[in-house]
Design a protein around this motif. Structure first.
Motif, PDB file in Angstrom:
ATOM      1  N   ASP A 104       0.839  -1.198   0.000  1.00 23.46           N
ATOM      2  CA  ASP A 104       0.000   0.000   0.000  1.00 23.46           C
ATOM      3  C   ASP A 104       0.874   1.248   0.000  1.00 23.46           C
ATOM      4  O   ASP A 104       0.542   2.245  -0.634  1.00 23.46           O
ATOM      5  CB  ASP A 104      -0.905   0.028   1.237  1.00 23.46           C
ATOM      6  CG  ASP A 104      -1.907  -1.111   1.247  1.00 23.46           C
ATOM      7  OD1 ASP A 104      -2.469  -1.414   0.176  1.00 23.46           O
ATOM      8  OD2 ASP A 104      -2.113  -1.702   2.323  1.00 23.46           O
ATOM      9  N   VAL A 105       1.975   1.183   0.734  1.00 25.94           N
ATOM     10  CA  VAL A 105       2.877   2.331   0.825  1.00 25.94           C
ATOM     11  C   VAL A 105       4.307   1.845   1.006  1.00 25.94           C
ATOM     12  O   VAL A 105       4.578   0.949   1.815  1.00 25.94           O
ATOM     13  CB  VAL A 105       2.468   3.289   1.968  1.00 25.94           C
ATOM     14  CG1 VAL A 105       2.384   2.572   3.306  1.00 25.94           C
ATOM     15  CG2 VAL A 105       3.429   4.459   2.059  1.00 25.94           C
ATOM     16  N   ASN A 154       1.507   3.767  -3.191  1.00 27.42           N
ATOM     17  CA  ASN A 154       1.935   5.095  -2.742  1.00 27.42           C
ATOM     18  C   ASN A 154       3.395   5.046  -2.301  1.00 27.42           C
ATOM     19  O   ASN A 154       3.896   3.990  -1.903  1.00 27.42           O
ATOM     20  CB  ASN A 154       1.076   5.575  -1.567  1.00 27.42           C
ATOM     21  CG  ASN A 154      -0.400   5.622  -1.894  1.00 27.42           C
ATOM     22  OD1 ASN A 154      -0.883   6.590  -2.464  1.00 27.42           O
ATOM     23  ND2 ASN A 154      -1.126   4.564  -1.540  1.00 27.42           N
ATOM     24  N   GLU A 200       0.856  15.221   0.584  1.00 27.12           N
ATOM     25  CA  GLU A 200       0.986  14.690  -0.771  1.00 27.12           C
ATOM     26  C   GLU A 200       1.541  15.774  -1.692  1.00 27.12           C
ATOM     27  O   GLU A 200       1.099  16.919  -1.651  1.00 27.12           O
ATOM     28  CB  GLU A 200      -0.360  14.200  -1.290  1.00 27.12           C
ATOM     29  CG  GLU A 200      -0.264  13.451  -2.614  1.00 27.12           C
ATOM     30  CD  GLU A 200      -1.594  12.827  -3.014  1.00 27.12           C
ATOM     31  OE1 GLU A 200      -1.585  11.863  -3.795  1.00 27.12           O
ATOM     32  OE2 GLU A 200      -2.653  13.308  -2.535  1.00 27.12           O
ATOM     33  N   GLY A 221       0.023  10.281  -5.116  1.00 34.43           N
ATOM     34  CA  GLY A 221       0.614   9.082  -4.543  1.00 34.43           C
ATOM     35  C   GLY A 221       2.030   9.253  -4.061  1.00 34.43           C
ATOM     36  O   GLY A 221       2.591   8.331  -3.457  1.00 34.43           O
ATOM     37  N   ILE A 224      -3.743   8.032   3.000  1.00 35.95           N
ATOM     38  CA  ILE A 224      -3.678   6.791   2.216  1.00 35.95           C
ATOM     39  C   ILE A 224      -4.790   5.831   2.612  1.00 35.95           C
ATOM     40  O   ILE A 224      -5.434   5.206   1.757  1.00 35.95           O
ATOM     41  CB  ILE A 224      -2.302   6.125   2.406  1.00 35.95           C
ATOM     42  CG1 ILE A 224      -1.198   7.001   1.783  1.00 35.95           C
ATOM     43  CG2 ILE A 224      -2.261   4.725   1.788  1.00 35.95           C
ATOM     44  CD1 ILE A 224       0.210   6.536   2.063  1.00 35.95           C
TER      45      ILE A 224
END
Length: 321
Positions: free
Chosen positions: A5-6, A120, A280, A285, A317
């Motif tokens: 996810d990140v 991200n 951000e 992202g 996120i």
């Protein structure tokens, strides 16, 4: 390739804080760090003490117990290492990011050891890797260093310390007290106002008594094997020299940010553009955290005031999942 996810680039205190917040939000994450845990702190001088008190260096309310009002480097290394191990944070160490490719959606991140997919990216790379160069002939000589670790090496040597910030002042005082012959080369007309308040009087007094020499409003024009050439208010002159410590500050990796498509301000500060509510950047992202957000103004963001970036990023996120 494993997908996250990140993906957090940088394993310093703020990168660690981002991982903790991602963990809380049940986000799949990993940290990619080119060196050891809190690599920048590891490369600070051995006896360095922080300006901040220990509670201001804490992450996620985890107590930082220090023997001193101002914690030492060794205590900070132990604190952050214990957080990583006790929280079992996922961190890829000694792995350098070499390329980031934009996908639609997400990113493909290539490193010195492999590749990953991520929805991200968090850029928490700090600023300690790229020194501000003097850009003078001879700067490439082995006698020149832009980082300082231990004063013992410089005992009984002619040492020029370039700069007047905390790092330069600490080095000058420590080397003098280990028997080095120290001369400070200061571009401005005084020792920096932001030097630690308990250290600044010490350096001023050592200069006043002649224990440490200082040349103000002066710049090095050339570095030679056995001497340095300088230009000051009264013209050009030379000094005998064994080593030059050019402690003139550092800057973020702007090339890395630009390769990601992150927009920078057009002025000399080169501050990256980002949403102050979510962190951000102008690139969807791509999030920014910590000192990198200040551009050349590297004294704008510290551990104590950028810890909040981690929660803001994780919340942003998580809301998109």
């Amino acid at each position: 390739m494993e997908k996250f996810d990140v993906l957090i680039i940088g394993g310093g205190p703020i990168g660690i804080a981002c991982a903790i917040e991602a963990q809380k939000k049940n986000l799949k994450y990993t940290i990619i760090e080119k060196g050891c845990i809190v690599n920048s702190l590891y490369n600070y001088p051995e006896g360095m003490s922080f300006f901040s008190t220990s509670e201001k260096l804490e992450i996620d309310g985890i107590p930082f117990i220090s023997k001193n009002a101002k914690p030492l480097k060794a205590e900070a290394l132990e604190y952050y290492r214990r957080i990583v191990t006790s929280r079992d944070l996922r961190m890829q160490l000694f792995e350098k990011v070499t390329e980031v490719k934009r996908l639609n959606p997400g990113f493909e991140v290539h490193t010195s050891k492999g590749a990953y997919l991520a929805d991200n990216i968090v850029v928490a790379i700090g600023f300690y890797d790229l020194p501000n160069l003097l850009n003078v002939p001879g700067e490439e000589l082995p006698k020149v260093a832009h980082y300082y670790n231990n004063p013992h090496f410089y005992a009984r040597q002619e040492v020029a310390v370039v700069g007047a910030s905390n790092s330069a002042v600490d080095a000058a005082l420590e080397i003098y007290r280990k028997g080095g012959n120290v001369t400070m080369i200061v571009r401005g007309d005084d020792i920096g106002e932001r030097v630690k308040y308990w250290v600044r009087p010490d350096i001023i007094n050592r200069i006043a008594e002649g224990s440490i020499k200082a040349h103000y409003n002066t710049n090095i024009t050339e570095i030679l094997e056995d001497r340095i050439k300088l230009r000051g208010p009264e013209g050009d002159f030379e000094l005998p020299n064994d080593y030059v410590l050019a402690l003139t500050g550092y800057q973020p990796n702007f090339a890395f940010l630009e390769n990601l498509g992150v927009e920078l301000s057009k002025d000399a500060l080169r501050k990256p553009i980002y949403n102050e509510a979510t962190m951000e950047s102008n690139q969807p992202g791509v999030y920014l955290a910590g000192v990198v957000c200040g551009g050349m103004k590297t004294n704008e963001w510290f551990i104590e005031n950028s810890r909040v970036h981690a929660g803001m990023i994780a919340e942003s996120i998580a809301l998109r999942k």
